[in-house]
Design an enzyme around this catalytic site. Structure first.
Site, PDB file in Angstrom:
ATOM      1  N   HIS A 283       0.854  -1.190   0.000  1.00 31.81           N
ATOM      2  CA  HIS A 283       0.000   0.000   0.000  1.00 31.81           C
ATOM      3  C   HIS A 283       0.884   1.232   0.000  1.00 31.81           C
ATOM      4  O   HIS A 283       1.702   1.418   0.899  1.00 31.81           O
ATOM      5  CB  HIS A 283      -0.901   0.003   1.237  1.00 31.81           C
ATOM      6  CG  HIS A 283      -1.760   1.215   1.355  1.00 31.81           C
ATOM      7  ND1 HIS A 283      -2.737   1.527   0.437  1.00 31.81           N
ATOM      8  CD2 HIS A 283      -1.771   2.214   2.283  1.00 31.81           C
ATOM      9  CE1 HIS A 283      -3.323   2.647   0.797  1.00 31.81           C
ATOM     10  NE2 HIS A 283      -2.762   3.089   1.905  1.00 31.81           N
TER      11      HIS A 283
ATOM     12  N   GLY B 210       2.549   5.100   4.255  1.00 26.52           N
ATOM     13  CA  GLY B 210       1.968   5.718   5.439  1.00 26.52           C
ATOM     14  C   GLY B 210       0.526   5.288   5.609  1.00 26.52           C
ATOM     15  O   GLY B 210      -0.062   4.646   4.736  1.00 26.52           O
TER      16      GLY B 210
ATOM     17  N   ILE C 233      -3.168   9.956   5.200  1.00 25.75           N
ATOM     18  CA  ILE C 233      -2.109  10.812   5.732  1.00 25.75           C
ATOM     19  C   ILE C 233      -1.617  11.843   4.707  1.00 25.75           C
ATOM     20  O   ILE C 233      -0.961  12.828   5.069  1.00 25.75           O
ATOM     21  CB  ILE C 233      -0.926   9.956   6.244  1.00 25.75           C
ATOM     22  CG1 ILE C 233      -0.084  10.766   7.232  1.00 25.75           C
ATOM     23  CG2 ILE C 233      -0.076   9.455   5.072  1.00 25.75           C
ATOM     24  CD1 ILE C 233       0.922   9.942   7.998  1.00 25.75           C
ATOM     25  N   GLY C 234      -1.936  11.623   3.421  1.00 28.54           N
ATOM     26  CA  GLY C 234      -1.565  12.618   2.425  1.00 28.54           C
ATOM     27  C   GLY C 234      -0.668  12.117   1.312  1.00 28.54           C
ATOM     28  O   GLY C 234      -0.041  12.921   0.611  1.00 28.54           O
ATOM     29  N   LYS C 235      -0.595  10.820   1.102  1.00 28.45           N
ATOM     30  CA  LYS C 235       0.279  10.256   0.069  1.00 28.45           C
ATOM     31  C   LYS C 235      -0.158  10.695  -1.330  1.00 28.45           C
ATOM     32  O   LYS C 235       0.659  11.122  -2.141  1.00 28.45           O
ATOM     33  CB  LYS C 235       0.289   8.719   0.168  1.00 28.45           C
ATOM     34  CG  LYS C 235       0.778   8.177   1.497  1.00 28.45           C
ATOM     35  CD  LYS C 235       0.852   6.665   1.492  1.00 28.45           C
ATOM     36  CE  LYS C 235      -0.511   6.009   1.328  1.00 28.45           C
ATOM     37  NZ  LYS C 235      -1.427   6.296   2.467  1.00 28.45           N
TER      38      LYS C 235
ATOM     39  N   ASP D   7      -1.922   4.171  -4.475  1.00 26.33           N
ATOM     40  CA  ASP D   7      -2.681   3.320  -3.560  1.00 26.33           C
ATOM     41  C   ASP D   7      -2.167   1.878  -3.504  1.00 26.33           C
ATOM     42  O   ASP D   7      -1.856   1.364  -2.445  1.00 26.33           O
ATOM     43  CB  ASP D   7      -4.171   3.320  -3.912  1.00 26.33           C
ATOM     44  CG  ASP D   7      -5.015   2.700  -2.803  1.00 26.33           C
ATOM     45  OD1 ASP D   7      -4.757   3.020  -1.624  1.00 26.33           O
ATOM     46  OD2 ASP D   7      -5.902   1.888  -3.113  1.00 26.33           O
TER      47      ASP D   7
ATOM     48  N   GLU E 228      -6.789   8.465  -6.263  1.00 28.40           N
ATOM     49  CA  GLU E 228      -7.954   8.695  -5.414  1.00 28.40           C
ATOM     50  C   GLU E 228      -7.660   9.871  -4.491  1.00 28.40           C
ATOM     51  O   GLU E 228      -6.727   9.829  -3.698  1.00 28.40           O
ATOM     52  CB  GLU E 228      -8.278   7.460  -4.579  1.00 28.40           C
ATOM     53  CG  GLU E 228      -9.458   7.678  -3.647  1.00 28.40           C
ATOM     54  CD  GLU E 228      -9.600   6.568  -2.611  1.00 28.40           C
ATOM     55  OE1 GLU E 228     -10.423   6.726  -1.692  1.00 28.40           O
ATOM     56  OE2 GLU E 228      -8.868   5.569  -2.706  1.00 28.40           O
TER      57      GLU E 228
ATOM     58  N   ARG F  36      17.834  13.985  12.938  1.00 32.24           N
ATOM     59  CA  ARG F  36      18.005  15.340  12.418  1.00 32.24           C
ATOM     60  C   ARG F  36      19.286  15.502  11.594  1.00 32.24           C
ATOM     61  O   ARG F  36      19.505  16.529  10.968  1.00 32.24           O
ATOM     62  CB  ARG F  36      17.996  16.352  13.574  1.00 32.24           C
ATOM     63  CG  ARG F  36      16.717  16.294  14.395  1.00 32.24           C
ATOM     64  CD  ARG F  36      16.703  17.321  15.500  1.00 32.24           C
ATOM     65  NE  ARG F  36      16.731  18.687  14.982  1.00 32.24           N
ATOM     66  CZ  ARG F  36      16.690  19.759  15.769  1.00 32.24           C
ATOM     67  NH1 ARG F  36      16.620  19.631  17.084  1.00 32.24           N
ATOM     68  NH2 ARG F  36      16.730  20.966  15.236  1.00 32.24           N
TER      69      ARG F  36
END
Length: 318
Positions: free
Chosen positions: A142, A157, A161-163, A181, A206, A247
């Protein structure tokens, strides 16, 4: 275990069928290996993998031509008795004088025999490449796969979540969508994973609140790609203020996909972060590392060099 039909193999390489009496329907093979049966023609059948395609080249042909007619017939008969998926004679070599008898033995053992004009080494290379692609181990994951500056970036993700939004913005910035997707992945080799979208939903996106979009129709063929090697993974997760995030990037993490290790980055998401820019930057940085430049290590070297210089200055002043 995946397989391909002998009929598809013959059509793909435009092979001449020397045994048209054999019905190819339902005949399939699953081995990605190819064999030139030199030792077998000499009578050594230990460790012989009969599931492989057998290639007859100039060397094998010359060896057989040096045998007596009776011996040659016996050699062919024994090879056919192991029921390989098929036998392919390369270089367009002429059948033997007794080939009619030989092909009769092939038909009795239900082993198709083909011929190609291609040179043995060239044909063998193309055949192995084809088999590695068609019979490669595969998995469905996925996520969203995008080609960013030539780097295959698999964005993963949780749902919502915004993929897809990130993929849409990347397309608008000139990059190419491979799959949204659902991403099907093939392990071509120890170093290569090839990703593509299922044919039914290929190039569709989508977008929650809007619905289904066709990237090819909206942005043109330059915005899409059928398949792409996977070079890195970006895993999106909701920002957790209590979690320590990397970081500096000195220690690279990897994700295991079908036994191959792929560089992986965990990206925390919260309002205001531009996912497309982050993915773009990650792809460029990954490309720089492959070319031998690591910004984190360069910064570390500068810091250590500065510390060493200060120490020398202190020692000189003392």
């Amino acid at each position: 275990m995946y397989s391909i039909t002998i009929k598809d193999l013959a059509e793909r390489f435009q092979l001449e069928d020397l045994t048209p009496e054999i019905d190819l329907e339902g005949k399939a093979m699953s081995s990605r290996e190819v064999n030139r049966p030199a030792l077998q023609l000499a009578g050594y059948y230990e460790h012989f993998d009969s599931d492989r395609v057998q290639l007859i080249g100039q060397v094998e042909h010359s060896y057989l031509m040096g045998l007596t007619l009776y011996k040659r017939r016996q050699v062919w008969k024994k090879l056919f008795s192991h029921h390989p998926p098929c036998i392919i004679i390369c270089r367009g070599l002429s059948p033997f004088q007794e080939m009619e008898t030989t092909l009769k033995s092939a038909i009795e053992n239900d082993v198709p025999v083909f011929r190609t004009k291609a040179a043995t080494t060239d044909f063998m290379r193309e055949l192995i490449s084809y088999l590695n692609y068609e019979l490669a181990p595969r998995i469905t994951m996925h996520g969203v796969l995008v080609d960013i500056y030539g780097e295959g970036v698999l964005i993963m993700g949780e749902s919502g979540i915004g993929k897809s939004e990130a993929a849409l913005e990347l397309i608008r910035r000139g990059h190419r969508l491979v799959a949204d997707d659902v991403v099907e992945i093939k392990r071509i080799s120890d170093r290569e994973l090839l990703g593509y979208g299922p044919e039914v939903i290929r190039h569709f996106i989508e977008l929650r609140g809007i619905g289904i979009l066709d990237a090819r129709q909206l942005y043109g063929v330059e915005a899409i790609k059928t398949e792409q090697q996977i070079d890195m993974v970006i895993s999106l997760e909701v920002w957790n203020p209590d979690k320590q995030y990397d970081r500096l990037g000195l220690n690279e993490k990897t994700m295991n996909i079908l036994g191959n290790k792929v560089i992986s980055y965990n990206i925390p998401i919260r309002p205001g972060r531009n996912l497309a820019v982050i993915a773009e930057t990650a792809a460029i940085n990954h490309r720089q590392k492959k070319m031998g430049y690591n910004a984190a290590k360069e910064l570390g070297n500068r810091v250590m060099g500065n510390i060493a210089r200060r120490r020398r200055e202190i020692e000189e002043n003392e």
